[in-house]
Motif scaffolding. Structure first.
Motif, PDB file in Angstrom:
ATOM      1  N   ARG A   1       0.701  -1.141   0.011  1.00 38.39           N
ATOM      2  CA  ARG A   1      -0.106  -0.079   0.118  1.00 38.39           C
ATOM      3  C   ARG A   1       0.775   1.284  -0.056  1.00 38.39           C
ATOM      4  NH1 ARG A   1      -5.200  -0.016   3.560  1.00 38.39           N
ATOM      5  NH2 ARG A   1      -5.348   2.037   2.084  1.00 38.39           N
ATOM      6  N   ARG A   2       1.999   1.135   0.360  1.00 38.82           N
ATOM      7  CA  ARG A   2       2.869   2.418   0.350  1.00 38.82           C
ATOM      8  C   ARG A   2       3.371   2.683  -1.380  1.00 38.82           C
ATOM      9  NH1 ARG A   2       5.916   3.425   5.188  1.00 38.82           N
ATOM     10  NH2 ARG A   2       7.394   4.562   3.755  1.00 38.82           N
ATOM     11  N   ARG A   3       3.630   3.872  -1.316  1.00 36.58           N
ATOM     12  CA  ARG A   3       3.986   4.465  -2.696  1.00 36.58           C
ATOM     13  C   ARG A   3       5.161   3.930  -3.056  1.00 36.58           C
ATOM     14  NH1 ARG A   3       3.313  10.758  -2.349  1.00 36.58           N
ATOM     15  NH2 ARG A   3       1.539  10.500  -0.920  1.00 36.58           N
ATOM     16  N   PRO A   4       5.564   3.610  -4.358  1.00 37.80           N
ATOM     17  CA  PRO A   4       6.999   3.080  -4.576  1.00 37.80           C
ATOM     18  C   PRO A   4       7.896   4.315  -4.394  1.00 37.80           C
ATOM     19  CG  PRO A   4       5.381   2.547  -6.338  1.00 37.80           C
ATOM     20  CD  PRO A   4       4.602   3.534  -5.566  1.00 37.80           C
ATOM     21  N   SER A   5       8.995   4.203  -4.023  1.00 32.30           N
ATOM     22  CA  SER A   5      10.096   4.900  -3.459  1.00 32.30           C
ATOM     23  C   SER A   5      11.368   4.805  -4.424  1.00 32.30           C
ATOM     24  CB  SER A   5      10.237   4.854  -1.972  1.00 32.30           C
ATOM     25  OG  SER A   5      11.466   5.512  -1.587  1.00 32.30           O
ATOM     26  N   THR A   6      12.069   5.704  -4.222  1.00 32.07           N
ATOM     27  CA  THR A   6      13.574   5.629  -4.820  1.00 32.07           C
ATOM     28  C   THR A   6      14.440   5.183  -3.955  1.00 32.07           C
ATOM     29  OG1 THR A   6      14.182   8.017  -4.195  1.00 32.07           O
ATOM     30  CG2 THR A   6      13.095   7.463  -6.402  1.00 32.07           C
TER      31      THR A   6
END
Length: 124
Positions: free
Chosen positions: A24-29
């Motif tokens: 559910r978390r946004r994709p991150s760098t």
């Protein structure tokens, strides 16, 4: 057997919750967040294995079934641990390679324009 079944079901719920939270978390760098997000399907598979093992252990009431249920529970727990361990290893390798490719593509100071002598895996 009841205690092992309840512990297995609680571990299944915790593992599934962790996998769903990661999805559910946004994709991150961020490197760590990428590995955790890539591990979510593996966590859900392990949660399913743990849930099946716990359900079989709960269903076993008689003494003849309890030995078979203990074997099934052990196989499910070991399978879940092995699945998560293999998923961690594979996901870390994939994300590491992707980050190395991105870093190699962004940096021109390492090899300059001499791609023939470059040892970085930039994809070109």
């Amino acid at each position: 057997m009841l205690v092992a079944a309840i512990l297995c079901l609680c571990a299944a719920v915790a593992t599934a919750a962790s996998g769903i939270w990661s999805l559910r978390r946004r994709p991150s760098t961020d490197f760590v967040q990428q590995v955790l997000r890539a591990l979510a399907p593996t966590q859900l598979a392990a949660a399913a294995m743990l849930a099946v093992g716990g359900a079989v252990a709960l269903a076993a009431r008689e003494s003849t079934q309890s030995q078979l249920a203990a074997v099934i529970l052990g196989v499910c727990v070991l399978g879940a641990i092995g699945t998560v361990a293999a998923g961690c290893w594979q996901n870390a390798k994939v994300v590491t390679l992707q980050n190395a490719r991105q870093a190699a593509a962004k940096s021109t100071g390492g090899c300059g324009s001499a791609c023939g002598s470059c040892t970085l895996t930039c994809g070109s």
